[in-house]
Design an enzyme around this catalytic site. Structure first.
Site, short mmCIF file in Angstrom:
data_model
loop_
_atom_site.label_atom_id
_atom_site.label_comp_id
_atom_site.label_asym_id
_atom_site.label_seq_id
_atom_site.Cartn_x
_atom_site.Cartn_y
_atom_site.Cartn_z
N PHE A 150 0.81 -1.23 0.00
CA PHE A 150 0.00 0.00 0.00
C PHE A 150 0.84 1.28 0.00
O PHE A 150 0.35 2.34 -0.38
CB PHE A 150 -0.93 0.03 1.22
N GLU A 181 -1.28 -6.29 5.70
CA GLU A 181 -2.62 -5.76 5.48
C GLU A 181 -2.96 -4.61 6.42
O GLU A 181 -4.00 -3.98 6.27
CB GLU A 181 -3.65 -6.89 5.63
N ASN A 184 1.97 -1.85 11.24
CA ASN A 184 2.65 -2.56 12.34
C ASN A 184 2.43 -4.07 12.34
O ASN A 184 2.78 -4.74 13.31
CB ASN A 184 2.23 -1.98 13.70
N GLY A 208 8.87 1.43 1.69
CA GLY A 208 9.58 2.68 1.90
C GLY A 208 10.38 2.69 3.19
O GLY A 208 10.47 1.67 3.89
N ASP A 209 10.93 3.87 3.53
CA ASP A 209 11.74 4.01 4.74
C ASP A 209 10.92 3.73 6.00
O ASP A 209 11.42 3.13 6.95
CB ASP A 209 12.32 5.43 4.82
#
Length: 238
Positions: A150, A181, A184, A208-209
């Protein structure tokens, strides 16, 4: 120190193709650390470290007619008695990497195609290289991969499936995949899975980061965290 001679495993004269229309006759030396090519024409030496080799196997790549004609001509210089049938059975390919000419910090895939004097020599090279690769304890066998489908421009899933997974499959690395999904989810699994640091040879994140930091924070929260654990990042964010 170990002498060069003691590292030597195999040595053969072969035709090597490292590009669409680039064939050379080379004396090829396999040591416990490198595949070394000595170009007979230019006397140039090329080294390919075993630690950068992805895998080795029979050649299945499509070769242009021009490249095949050039290769066959050079093969006749090595052995004038070799038949076309044996020639086709004497090919093997080494999948490795090279530095990009535009960005020296970026690696590109490179397929080196070798044509030996006989199918037996070809098989001996394949077997010996595979033995050396499999004996390298630093090569990962099984990885836990977390993909954030996402984040960013939602490139995580296609980048993993189209770029990363084929590379792992080529290297014969077993992949345990989790496409997250919720936020965390990867962090929580790392914190709560008791054997995650011993079950896998490393952890890879595709995102990403922020996603990478989520995984890293999960590792740092574990009481058995070991700084030597291998964590990889495949950038798929903005």
């Amino acid at each position: 120190t170990t002498s060069f001679r003691s590292e030597k495993k195999l040595e053969s004269k072969m035709v090597v193709r490292g590009g669409p229309d680039s064939c050379i006759i080379a004396n090829v030396l396999l040591t416990s650390l490198n595949i070394i090519l000595h170009d007979e024409k230019t006397f140039q030496e090329l080294r390919y470290p075993l630690c950068e080799i992805i895998n080795v196997g029979k050649s299945t790549s499509k070769t242009s007619k021009r490249a095949m004609k050039q290769r066959d001509s050079l093969c006749k210089e090595i052995s004038s008695n070799i038949s076309q049938e044996k020639l086709d059975l004497s090919l093997f390919v080494v999948h490795t990497v090279k530095k990009s000419s535009k960005d020296r910090n970026r690696l590109k895939l490179l397929d080196l195609e070798f044509t030996a004097e006989s199918p037996d020599i070809c098989e001996s090279w394949i077997n010996e290289i595979r033995t050396l690769l499999h004996s390298n304890k630093d090569r990962p066998r099984k990885l836990r991969v977390y993909v954030n489908p996402f984040g960013g421009h939602k490139k995580g899933r296609p980048i993993f499936r189209q770029v990363v997974l084929p590379l792992f499959q080529l290297a014969e690395v077993e992949v345990a995949l989790l496409e997250t999904e919720r936020q965390n989810e990867a962090h929580d699994e790392i914190v709560n899975t008791e054997d995650i640091l011993t079950k896998y040879d490393g952890i890879v994140t595709v995102g990403g980061d922020g996603f990478f930091n989520e995984v890293l924070n999960g590792l740092l929260e574990r009481p058995d965290f070991n700084p030597s654990i291998r964590v990889g990042l495949v950038a798929a964010g903005h």
